[in-house]
Design a protein around this motif. Structure first.
Motif, PDB file in Angstrom:
ATOM      1  N   UNK A 134      58.361   6.356   2.425  1.00 29.82           N
ATOM      2  CA  UNK A 134      57.253   6.726   3.285  1.00 29.82           C
ATOM      3  C   UNK A 134      56.914   8.185   3.153  1.00 29.82           C
ATOM      4  N   UNK A 135      55.954   8.576   3.965  1.00 32.69           N
ATOM      5  CA  UNK A 135      55.505   9.952   3.977  1.00 32.69           C
ATOM      6  C   UNK A 135      55.109  10.323   5.392  1.00 32.69           C
ATOM      7  N   UNK A 136      55.471  11.520   5.799  1.00 27.05           N
ATOM      8  CA  UNK A 136      55.080  12.058   7.108  1.00 27.05           C
ATOM      9  C   UNK A 136      54.320  13.356   6.873  1.00 27.05           C
ATOM     10  N   UNK A 137      53.128  13.430   7.447  1.00 30.36           N
ATOM     11  CA  UNK A 137      52.365  14.671   7.450  1.00 30.36           C
ATOM     12  C   UNK A 137      52.523  15.246   8.848  1.00 30.36           C
TER      13      UNK A 137
ATOM     14  N   UNK B 113      67.334  14.384   7.587  1.00 30.60           N
ATOM     15  CA  UNK B 113      66.814  15.508   6.808  1.00 30.60           C
ATOM     16  C   UNK B 113      65.357  15.235   6.479  1.00 30.60           C
ATOM     17  N   UNK B 114      64.601  16.288   6.324  1.00 31.29           N
ATOM     18  CA  UNK B 114      63.213  16.146   5.906  1.00 31.29           C
ATOM     19  C   UNK B 114      63.100  16.713   4.501  1.00 31.29           C
ATOM     20  N   UNK B 115      62.546  15.916   3.600  1.00 34.36           N
ATOM     21  CA  UNK B 115      62.422  16.268   2.192  1.00 34.36           C
ATOM     22  C   UNK B 115      60.969  16.636   1.913  1.00 34.36           C
TER      23      UNK B 115
ATOM     24  N   UNK C 229      53.919  20.418   7.399  1.00 37.61           N
ATOM     25  CA  UNK C 229      54.101  20.092   5.993  1.00 37.61           C
ATOM     26  C   UNK C 229      54.030  18.600   5.761  1.00 37.61           C
ATOM     27  N   UNK C 230      54.201  18.213   4.505  1.00 39.06           N
ATOM     28  CA  UNK C 230      54.236  16.813   4.109  1.00 39.06           C
ATOM     29  C   UNK C 230      55.644  16.513   3.612  1.00 39.06           C
ATOM     30  N   UNK C 231      56.221  15.428   4.109  1.00 39.44           N
ATOM     31  CA  UNK C 231      57.620  15.099   3.829  1.00 39.44           C
ATOM     32  C   UNK C 231      57.748  13.674   3.302  1.00 39.44           C
ATOM     33  N   UNK C 232      58.671  13.506   2.336  1.00 40.84           N
ATOM     34  CA  UNK C 232      59.029  12.180   1.831  1.00 40.84           C
ATOM     35  C   UNK C 232      60.057  11.560   2.777  1.00 40.84           C
TER      36      UNK C 232
ATOM     37  N   UNK D 225      67.445   8.316   1.503  1.00 42.02           N
ATOM     38  CA  UNK D 225      68.145   9.583   1.325  1.00 42.02           C
ATOM     39  C   UNK D 225      67.892  10.534   2.495  1.00 42.02           C
ATOM     40  N   UNK D 226      66.875  10.260   3.305  1.00 44.68           N
ATOM     41  CA  UNK D 226      66.552  11.143   4.429  1.00 44.68           C
ATOM     42  C   UNK D 226      66.910  10.543   5.780  1.00 44.68           C
TER      43      UNK D 226
END
Length: 189
Positions: free
Chosen positions: A42-45, A181-183, A5-8, A12-13
């Motif tokens: 940031x973003x994690x794919x 946490x992963x958002x 998935x893609x995560x913000x 907060x994370x």
């Protein structure tokens, strides 16, 4: 559990910390600092089956760095010391935050598993970009932790000195991350 998935990413994370060390004859007088980035995103794919199909990007606001802890030294770190360190970080010799408001990382490759991985990428500080490798581990419950070593002088940062150079920060600092946490980013169907 880490899933595709893609995560913000952001405060907060998780947390982004910078840990400094001391060098020189006067190192007993100074402090080893823990500095936290309080504004970052940031973003994690994530592609668990094909780690190289995964990516990470993070941007840190340089004026959001706050001194959280100072260990060692001859006396405890005061609020005045923290304010002075923040001013020093903003100076031209260090981060020059007025001209360079962000630090950015973009991954170029990811290898390993969610339990043990390496992220290679390009780190841009003060307009200079150099490769960096972050080493990470996951606990299986979604907690991800890792670190990278950054040599300040490679990015044009002159490590802080005092007492005519007898006390100085070590050129190498450790950047640590912890994602609790992963958002997930909502993707349209």
């Amino acid at each position: 559990m880490l899933t595709d998935g893609t995560y913000r990413l952001g405060p907060t994370t998780g947390r982004l910390l910078i840990r400094t060390g001391r060098a020189g004859l006067g190192r007993r007088a100074g402090h080893d600092l823990t500095i936290e980035a309080t504004q970052w995103s940031g973003e994690a794919v994530v592609n668990v089956g094909d780690p190289d199909g995964s990516s990470v990007s993070v941007t840190v606001e340089t004026d959001s760095l706050e001194v959280r802890e100072g260990s060692g030294g001859l006396k405890p770190l005061t609020d005045a010391d923290r304010a002075e360190i923040k001013r020093t970080l903003a100076d031209e010799a260090l981060l020059h935050t007025a001209v360079h408001p962000t630090i950015a990382f973009r991954s170029t490759g990811i290898t390993g598993t969610p339990q043990s991985f390496e992220i290679t990428g390009e780190l841009t500080i003060k307009g200079r970009t150099h490769p960096v490798t972050a080493h990470g581990k996951g606990n299986g419950d979604g907690l991800l932790r890792g670190w990278a070593t950054v040599t300040q002088s490679a990015w044009g940062i002159k490590p802080y000195t005092a007492f005519l150079g007898a006390l100085r920060l070590a050129d190498e600092i450790k950047v640590e991350f912890e994602l609790a946490t992963l958002d997930p980013v909502d993707t349209p169907e």
